[in-house]
Design a protein around this motif. Sequence first.
Motif, PDB file in Angstrom:
ATOM      1  N   LEU A   1       2.025   2.521  -3.419  1.00  0.00           N
ATOM      2  CA  LEU A   1       1.029   3.215  -4.224  1.00  0.00           C
ATOM      3  C   LEU A   1       0.754   4.627  -3.748  1.00  0.00           C
ATOM      4  CD1 LEU A   1      -1.552   0.322  -4.692  1.00  0.00           C
ATOM      5  CD2 LEU A   1       0.209   1.083  -6.279  1.00  0.00           C
ATOM      6  N   ASN A   2       1.267   4.985  -2.609  1.00  0.00           N
ATOM      7  CA  ASN A   2       1.019   6.291  -2.013  1.00  0.00           C
ATOM      8  C   ASN A   2       2.042   7.309  -2.545  1.00  0.00           C
ATOM      9  OD1 ASN A   2       0.495   8.459  -0.412  1.00  0.00           O
ATOM     10  ND2 ASN A   2       0.718   7.380   1.536  1.00  0.00           N
TER      11      ASN A   2
ATOM     12  N   PHE B   1       2.676  10.259  -1.524  1.00  0.00           N
ATOM     13  CA  PHE B   1       3.349  10.969  -0.441  1.00  0.00           C
ATOM     14  C   PHE B   1       4.497  10.147   0.126  1.00  0.00           C
ATOM     15  CE2 PHE B   1      -0.900  12.953  -0.394  1.00  0.00           C
ATOM     16  CZ  PHE B   1      -0.495  14.234  -0.711  1.00  0.00           C
ATOM     17  N   TRP B   2       4.389   8.821   0.069  1.00  0.00           N
ATOM     18  CA  TRP B   2       5.506   7.964   0.481  1.00  0.00           C
ATOM     19  C   TRP B   2       6.677   8.170  -0.460  1.00  0.00           C
ATOM     20  CZ3 TRP B   2       8.318   4.001  -1.702  1.00  0.00           C
ATOM     21  CH2 TRP B   2       9.132   3.281  -0.830  1.00  0.00           C
ATOM     22  N   TRP B   3       6.419   8.242  -1.743  1.00  0.00           N
ATOM     23  CA  TRP B   3       7.473   8.477  -2.727  1.00  0.00           C
ATOM     24  C   TRP B   3       8.101   9.855  -2.529  1.00  0.00           C
ATOM     25  CZ3 TRP B   3       9.764   4.842  -5.334  1.00  0.00           C
ATOM     26  CH2 TRP B   3       9.087   3.659  -5.608  1.00  0.00           C
TER      27      TRP B   3
ATOM     28  N   ILE C   1       0.838  -1.197   0.000  1.00  0.00           N
ATOM     29  CA  ILE C   1       0.000   0.000   0.000  1.00  0.00           C
ATOM     30  C   ILE C   1       0.878   1.254   0.000  1.00  0.00           C
ATOM     31  CG2 ILE C   1      -1.713   1.288   1.324  1.00  0.00           C
ATOM     32  CD1 ILE C   1      -2.826  -1.421   2.236  1.00  0.00           C
ATOM     33  N   ASP C   2       2.021   1.212   0.699  1.00  0.00           N
ATOM     34  CA  ASP C   2       2.921   2.357   0.716  1.00  0.00           C
ATOM     35  C   ASP C   2       3.475   2.666  -0.668  1.00  0.00           C
ATOM     36  OD1 ASP C   2       2.589   2.839   3.368  1.00  0.00           O
ATOM     37  OD2 ASP C   2       4.369   1.728   3.987  1.00  0.00           O
TER      38      ASP C   2
ATOM     39  N   ASN D   1       7.292  14.072   6.680  1.00  0.00           N
ATOM     40  CA  ASN D   1       5.929  14.400   6.289  1.00  0.00           C
ATOM     41  C   ASN D   1       5.989  15.637   5.396  1.00  0.00           C
ATOM     42  OD1 ASN D   1       3.257  14.943   5.993  1.00  0.00           O
ATOM     43  ND2 ASN D   1       2.782  14.926   8.175  1.00  0.00           N
TER      44      ASN D   1
END
Length: 109
Positions: free
Chosen positions: A6-7, A9-11, A3-4, A63
């Motif tokens: 696909l996020n 914001f994680w990238w 799931i990370d 963040n």
Amino acid sequence: MYIDLLNPFWWLATAIICYKAFALADAAFRRDDAYRAADKKTKTFWVVVLALALGADLLFGANPVTGLLTLVGLVAAIVYMVDVRPAIKLLTDGRGRGGRSNQGPYGPW
């Protein structure tokens, strides 16, 4: 973990951490006297600032949207990469070791 990936914001957070790590490594491996010759802050200053920026992201998590520490550290890394690094690179001929180039005693080789 899947799931990370696909996020977006994680990238973005991963890219910010990698950018800060590169800036820190670059600052750490440059010569100390090149900072003074380029009329910039000292090497110790930049290494400490960039280490704190990277450390805060690794400790508290990067963040990129609401993290004030992340954004302040990113600004510090950008200032280093855009202002300080080119000035030092110009003085050290881009190698970080000081003025050596492919010049022989009779010209380039």
